[in-house]
Scaffold this motif. Structure first.
Motif, short mmCIF file in Angstrom:
data_model
loop_
_atom_site.label_atom_id
_atom_site.label_comp_id
_atom_site.label_asym_id
_atom_site.label_seq_id
_atom_site.Cartn_x
_atom_site.Cartn_y
_atom_site.Cartn_z
N GLY A 12 0.81 -1.22 0.00
CA GLY A 12 0.00 0.00 0.00
C GLY A 12 0.84 1.26 0.00
O GLY A 12 0.33 2.35 0.23
N SER A 13 2.15 1.13 -0.27
CA SER A 13 3.05 2.29 -0.26
C SER A 13 2.82 3.19 -1.47
O SER A 13 2.47 2.73 -2.55
N THR A 14 3.09 4.48 -1.26
CA THR A 14 3.02 5.44 -2.37
C THR A 14 3.99 5.08 -3.49
O THR A 14 3.84 5.56 -4.60
N PHE A 15 5.02 4.28 -3.17
CA PHE A 15 6.01 3.91 -4.19
C PHE A 15 5.66 2.63 -4.95
O PHE A 15 6.33 2.27 -5.91
N THR A 16 4.61 1.91 -4.49
CA THR A 16 4.29 0.63 -5.13
C THR A 16 3.93 0.78 -6.62
O THR A 16 4.48 0.05 -7.46
N PRO A 17 3.02 1.71 -6.99
CA PRO A 17 2.67 1.78 -8.42
C PRO A 17 3.88 2.06 -9.32
O PRO A 17 3.98 1.48 -10.40
N GLY A 18 4.79 2.92 -8.84
CA GLY A 18 5.98 3.22 -9.65
C GLY A 18 6.83 1.98 -9.88
O GLY A 18 7.33 1.74 -10.99
N ILE A 19 6.98 1.16 -8.85
CA ILE A 19 7.78 -0.06 -8.99
C ILE A 19 7.07 -1.06 -9.90
O ILE A 19 7.70 -1.69 -10.76
N GLU A 42 -5.40 -3.37 5.31
CA GLU A 42 -6.26 -3.94 4.27
C GLU A 42 -6.79 -2.88 3.30
O GLU A 42 -6.84 -3.09 2.08
N GLU A 43 -7.14 -1.72 3.87
CA GLU A 43 -7.78 -0.70 3.03
C GLU A 43 -6.79 -0.09 2.04
O GLU A 43 -7.08 0.05 0.85
N ARG A 44 -5.61 0.28 2.54
CA ARG A 44 -4.58 0.84 1.64
C ARG A 44 -4.26 -0.17 0.55
O ARG A 44 -4.14 0.16 -0.63
N GLN A 45 -4.11 -1.44 0.98
CA GLN A 45 -3.74 -2.47 0.03
C GLN A 45 -4.80 -2.64 -1.06
O GLN A 45 -4.50 -2.81 -2.23
N LYS A 46 -6.07 -2.61 -0.65
CA LYS A 46 -7.17 -2.82 -1.60
C LYS A 46 -7.25 -1.67 -2.62
O LYS A 46 -7.44 -1.90 -3.81
N THR A 47 -7.07 -0.44 -2.13
CA THR A 47 -7.17 0.71 -3.04
C THR A 47 -6.14 0.59 -4.17
O THR A 47 -6.48 0.72 -5.35
N LEU A 48 -4.89 0.35 -3.80
CA LEU A 48 -3.86 0.22 -4.85
C LEU A 48 -4.00 -1.10 -5.59
O LEU A 48 -3.83 -1.17 -6.81
N GLY A 49 -4.34 -2.18 -4.85
CA GLY A 49 -4.42 -3.51 -5.47
C GLY A 49 -5.50 -3.59 -6.54
O GLY A 49 -5.27 -4.14 -7.63
N ASP A 50 -6.68 -3.03 -6.27
CA ASP A 50 -7.76 -3.07 -7.26
C ASP A 50 -7.35 -2.34 -8.54
O ASP A 50 -7.60 -2.82 -9.65
N ALA A 51 -6.74 -1.18 -8.38
CA ALA A 51 -6.34 -0.39 -9.55
C ALA A 51 -5.26 -1.12 -10.35
O ALA A 51 -5.31 -1.21 -11.58
N PHE A 299 -3.07 7.83 -4.62
CA PHE A 299 -4.34 7.17 -4.25
C PHE A 299 -5.50 7.70 -5.10
O PHE A 299 -6.40 6.91 -5.47
N ASP A 300 -5.49 8.98 -5.47
CA ASP A 300 -6.54 9.50 -6.38
C ASP A 300 -6.47 8.80 -7.74
O ASP A 300 -7.49 8.43 -8.32
N HIS A 301 -5.26 8.65 -8.24
CA HIS A 301 -5.05 7.95 -9.52
C HIS A 301 -5.65 6.54 -9.45
O HIS A 301 -6.34 6.10 -10.35
N ALA A 302 -5.32 5.85 -8.35
CA ALA A 302 -5.79 4.47 -8.19
C ALA A 302 -7.31 4.42 -8.17
O ALA A 302 -7.93 3.59 -8.86
#
Ligand code: NAD
Ligand code: G6P
Ligand code: MN
Length: 443
Positions: A12-19, A42-51, A299-302
């Motif tokens: 759920g890190s801000t750096f995950t999508p870049g990696i 769980e919530e941070r993970q789901k937001t980025l994970g779904d996107a 997170f807005d992008h996701a």
């Protein structure tokens, strides 16, 4: 070509999508069969994970993608764990930055009392994920960005000496991008010599492959401009507070002009300046800037991707941070023997520094991990600063392992950023109460 299975811990890190974007960009050089995200929120993970699930379905359907908060699912059958957890998240980073201000000391994520407080929290989280990794995938390598990297690296050395954990920092890579722009080269064309601790080091040489030395040219530039560049090549460190830090490098250079300084030395060489600057807006520190910008943006992008059910027209940025960790995985996977600046046990790499110190030096990286390149004898000014700082880092790890209030008090007292044992004690008591259960009990 062999295909690899990767888990990103701190999914759920801000750096995950870049990696993730960088991994997708490297499918021809480092192909994946499986990509998993793991977080304990769980919530941070789901937001980025779904996107990212939508994005991967569109751009790389052949990769088996999933996200989870279950350690067994996350760490089973993986070759690499790319880790970047933040124990206590942004709420606690904000405290690391603001609690010291109450005691007349600056607050920062990795340096001074804030970094020490964060270190005490991080060790527990790091040991937890290392143990999961070793339980479910004993052959796996952990490539770790989780901060404060200096204290985390020392904790790994002492508490998990046989674990396959490599600790890295993107600051030397980001700053090399700036240097390459200054001399009109690409980072890949340059080779450096560097010595120090994490967030506490100096470049002694920046050469191209033909052997031409650029250090004088870069020094002249930095003496005028710091590391501010004409073109924004180090895209990760661009917010106003970072520009101020790059500019300040000229004053770091003035103190010890032989070598090019890491920007983080500003916290040790000019703590009074940093504090004065922070006290102009003590309620608004770097964590607030990140929460309003990078975190919100990512997170807005996701959420947008998930809402429209497609990633079309919505791009996540990739930068030196992501390229470094993917290059490192490749170096190990394919034995590339690439040269990279890493945090490793000294063992003679810096001749006049303790063997058991975790230092940051260039290494050759292959199948078996990093082999440090010797940097010779360093001058007494840098050696003395480093010895004081490395002792702080060692005391923090000893305090953690022994639940020792006394050693924690010594660590804070010894930090160059804290004016006296009295202030150190008041700070320590405040940090203990603010960190609560995130810290081991000290007595
Ligand atoms: P972030 O708070 O956005 O992300 C960290 C994530 O880790 C959060 O989603 C959090 O829930 C998760 N987490 C916390 N404890 C965990 C645990 N025990 N197990 C699993 N997940 C856990 O933070 P960020 O700004 O994206 O930074 C992430 C980390 O990367 C930080 O430690 C930061 O300092 C580090 N970082 C290091 C470098 C470097 O040079 N080494 C560079 C950039 C960022
Ligand atoms: C650099 C350092 C990292 C640190 C980061 C903070 O990249 O190398 O160790 O975590 O800066 O950046 P931020 O944008 O979160 O303040
Ligand atoms: Mn770093």
């Amino acid at each position: 070509m062999k295909k690899f299975s990767v888990v990103i811990a701190g999914g759920g890190s801000t750096f995950t999508p870049g990696i993730v974007m960088m991994l997708l960009d490297n499918q021809d050089r480092f192909p994946l069969r499986t990509l998993k995200l793991y977080d304990n929120d769980e919530e941070r993970q789901k937001t980025l994970g779904d996107a990212l699930a939508i994005l991967l379905r569109e751009q790389a359907p052949e990769i088996d993608f999933s996200y989870t908060t279950d350690p067994e699912a996350a760490f089973s059958d993986v070759d690499f764990c790319m880790a970047h957890i933040r124990v206590g998240k942004y709420a606690m980073r904000e405290k690391d930055e603001k609690v010291p201000l109450r005691h007349g000391v600056f607050g920062q994520e990795t340096c001074g009392p804030g970094g020490i407080a964060y270190g005490m929290r991080s060790i527990t989280g790091m040991l937890e994920i290392i143990d999961y990794m070793e339980k479910y995938s004993p052959e796996c390598w952990m490539l770790n960005y989780s901060n404060p990297a200096a204290i985390v690296a020392e904790a790994c050395r002492v508490l998990r000496p046989d674990s396959k954990v490599l600790n890295i920092c993107d600051m030397p890579v980001g700053t090399l991008r700036r240097m390459s722009q200054i001399v009109g080269k690409t980072p890949a064309e340059l080779e450096v010599r560097y010595f120090g601790l994490n967030h506490f080091g100096w470049w002694t040489s920046v050469k191209d492959k033909s052997g031409h030395e650029y250090i004088d040219q870069i020094r002249d530039y930095v003496a005028e401009n710091g590391y501010l560049t004409q073109v924004e090549v180090d895209t990760q460190h661009t917010d106003p507070s970072w520009q101020e830090t790059h500019r300040k490098a000229k004053d770091l250079l003035a103190v010890a002009p032989d070598y090019l300084p890491n920007t983080y030395l500003k916290y040790y060489l000019y703590p009074d300046y940093v504090l004065d600057h922070m006290m102009e807006h003590p309620e608004y520190t770097r964590s607030n800037e990140v929460m309003e910008n990078r975190e919100k943006h990512v997170f807005d992008h996701a959420k947008k991707i998930t809402a429209q059910g497609s990633a079309e027209g919505i791009a996540f940025e990739i930068d030196a941070h992501a390229s470094f960790i993917v290059d490192l995985a490749r170096a190990i996977a394919f034995n590339t023997h690439e040269r990279m600046v890493m945090i490793v046990e000294n063992n003679g790499a810096i001749a006049n520094f303790p063997d058991d110190a975790m230092v940051e030096v260039p290494c050759i990286v292959g199948n078996d991990g990093p082999e440090a390149l010797t940097q010779g004898i360093i001058p007494q000014f840098q050696q003395a600063l480093m010895f004081q700082q490395v002792t702080v880092e060692k005391l923090v790890v000893e305090a953690y392992a022994e639940n020792s209030y006394q050693k924690m008090w010594q660590a804070l007292t010894l930090s160059k950023t804290v004016p006296s044992a009295q202030v150190a004690k008041e700070l320590l008591d405040d940090l203990i109460s603010e960190n609560g259960d995130y810290w081991p009990e000290l007595h």
